[in-house]
Design a protein around this motif. Structure first.
Motif: not given
Length: 522
Positions: A187, A160, A164, A218, A190, A65, A69
């Motif tokens: 964010t 995830s 994402i 996620s 998360m 992740p 991201v």
């Protein structure tokens, strides 16, 4: 009748300005909240699990992740999909009285032509990560103490990537519709997922609670945007042709982001060969060091629409002024933070992390890494600001090439020196590598938007005040050392900031409000 257009245009301009300001305020607030929650997340992981082979295994799995991201939300996905949605919105026919769209809706066609393909690709990618977890763990951290735990963590967290990617798609679609609220809080979602699962499940699952939390977080990134996406865009699965028209712009951006993120891969690869806990120490030092740079770069996020407007309008002089002001202010903030963290590294780590399973030895090791890591903060923000200018003009491979050279420098230094001097050399390699990248971007920049001479002049003006403040900070840190760490941190921060500001003003290294006003009016 002839008087109406001049009145309508300023009104439209004013409305657009308010929308951008509103979006900037929401985004800034969400970034600050996300960073605070990220720090709480790291404090929680440090306090509950400490810094050992178990947390090393989590961080190896967290690489997925951590790379997804910036690639799928902050960078490539946004720059790929926003042009597609923007073109679709421009082709959309006026709405009828009841709010429906006349004829076929190009936006819904765009969703039907791109979302199913993206979903299938992300499912396949998540499956590849899950099935290939044993090889990925061996590749990322060959010296991991508990590779079986790393493999289990990698398999759990692989889902995830799917969430994402979908969240990044939603971010692009909603921002194209000038909807900023839900995308700004991905964010936050998360970190809420990770913190919640750790608090609820760490006694049963151990460090895997953090991994499960990342997968839950996620999914929350999608959930926080789903109502707005359905309301403003809609979920449809009809095919459309030409959905990949922005692929030529996607590739250089994706390459740059992956190479930038690969600095973390290098750190963890080399750190896995050192003593257990090294990867965790590197991670904690990096998290502390990135807080001031992330907060300082909010200015670049807020002013980016203005910069893009100048570039698209063919006004290189005004674009240069905007970028010069950003670099001057951001650079001053980051250099002040660099001085403070260099002098007070260990007390800061003690105050933030030293509790529970995180011992004094962990604070000492993390502080030694942090003191070296912060030397690269100026290079980090310089790279970020310059790349915004580069990518706003055209698709270019210059950032990826420069980042590749910097990554090579990082890898060579880290591999050559870590066995002898330990983890601080890995931090030094990171600092040198990103600084080399920034220098290459300045040198290879040929557009009038960011002239190299102006940038070196700005940086050169800030250095005398930085040196003077560093001498003061080291003297002050030695005088405050006998006090409890919290007093060193509390007394040291405002003292360093004040001295840096005074020294910067005296040496003309700190930008004055007059410079900002001049740039804003132009």
């Amino acid at each position: 009748m002839t008087a109406s257009p001049p009145v309508e245009q300023p009104r439209r301009s004013s409305l657009s300005g308010r929308t951008i300001l509103h979006g900037a305020l929401i985004t800034t607030s969400a970034v600050v909240l996300g960073n605070v929650l990220g720090l709480i997340r790291d404090l929680l992981i440090a306090g509950v699990f400490g810094a050992d082979g178990r947390t090393d295994a989590f961080l190896v799995a967290w690489t997925l992740p951590e790379a997804a991201v910036p690639l799928l939300i902050d960078g490539a996905m946004t720059l790929l999909m926003i042009p597609i949605f923007t073109r679709a919105l421009q082709r959309r026919a006026p709405r009828t009285v009841d709010g429906a769209v006349e004829g076929t809706d190009p936006v819904r066609e765009a969703v039907g032509g791109t979302l199913p393909q993206l979903f299938l690709a992300l499912v396949a990618l998540s499956g590849i990560f899950a099935l290939g977890a044993p090889w990925l763990v061996r590749l990322l951290a060959p010296g991991l103490v508990d590779p079986a735990l790393g493999v289990n963590a990698m398999r759990i967290i692989s889902v995830s990537v799917l969430f994402i990617g979908i969240a990044g798609y939603f971010v692009a679609a909603l921002r194209a519709h000038l909807v900023y609220g839900p995308p700004a809080f991905v964010t936050v979602a998360m970190n809420v997922g990770i913190i919640g699962v750790i608090l609820l499940g760490h006694t049963w699952w151990g460090v895997l609670a953090a991994v499960i939390g990342a997968s839950v977080g996620s999914a929350l990134m999608v959930a926080v945007q789903l109502p707005a996406f359905i309301r403003r865009v809609g979920l449809v699965w009809r095919p459309i042709r030409g959905g990949g028209l922005a692929l030529t712009a996607f590739m250089p951006i994706a390459a740059y982001i992956l190479l930038r993120q690969s600095q973390v891969f290098v750190e963890r690869f080399v750190g896995s060969e050192l003593s257990p806990g090294t990867i965790s120490h590197l991670n904690y030092a990096q998290k502390i060091g990135q807080v001031p740079s992330t907060l300082a770069l909010i200015l670049a996020v807020v002013t980016f629409p203005q910069l893009a407007k100048h570039i698209n309008a063919g006004n290189p002089d005004q674009a240069h002024r905007r970028t010069a002001i950003d670099i001057h202010i951001i650079g001053a903030i980051v250099l002040a933070a660099t001085v403070y963290l260099y002098a007070f590294a260990e007390p800061v780590v003690q105050v933030l992390f030293q509790r529970g399973a995180f011992t004094a030895l962990d604070s000492q090791a993390t502080g030694a890494i942090l003191r070296v890591y912060v030397l690269g903060l100026l290079g980090q923000v310089l790279v970020d600001v310059l790349c915004r200018s580069l990518f706003s003009e055209r698709a270019t491979w210059v950032p990826a090439i420069s980042m590749g050279i910097g990554l090579l420098v990082t890898g060579v230094i880290a591999e050559a020196g870590a066995g002898t001097w330990g983890a601080p050399v890995i931090a030094a390699a990171n600092a040198v590598g990103i600084t080399v990248t920034g220098a290459l971007l300045v040198r290879r920049r040929r557009s009038a938007v960011v002239p190299a001479a102006a940038l070196w002049l700005i940086i050169g003006r800030m250095l005398p005040g930085t040196v003077l403040t560093t001498l003061f900070a080291l003297w002050l840190a030695e005088r405050l050392a006998p006090l409890p760490a919290v007093w060193s941190v509390v007394l040291g921060l405002p003292s360093v900031v004040v001295v840096f500001a005074v020294a910067g003003v005296l040496t003309r290294g700190v930008p004055m409000p007059r410079l900002a006003r001049r740039g804003a009016h132009r």
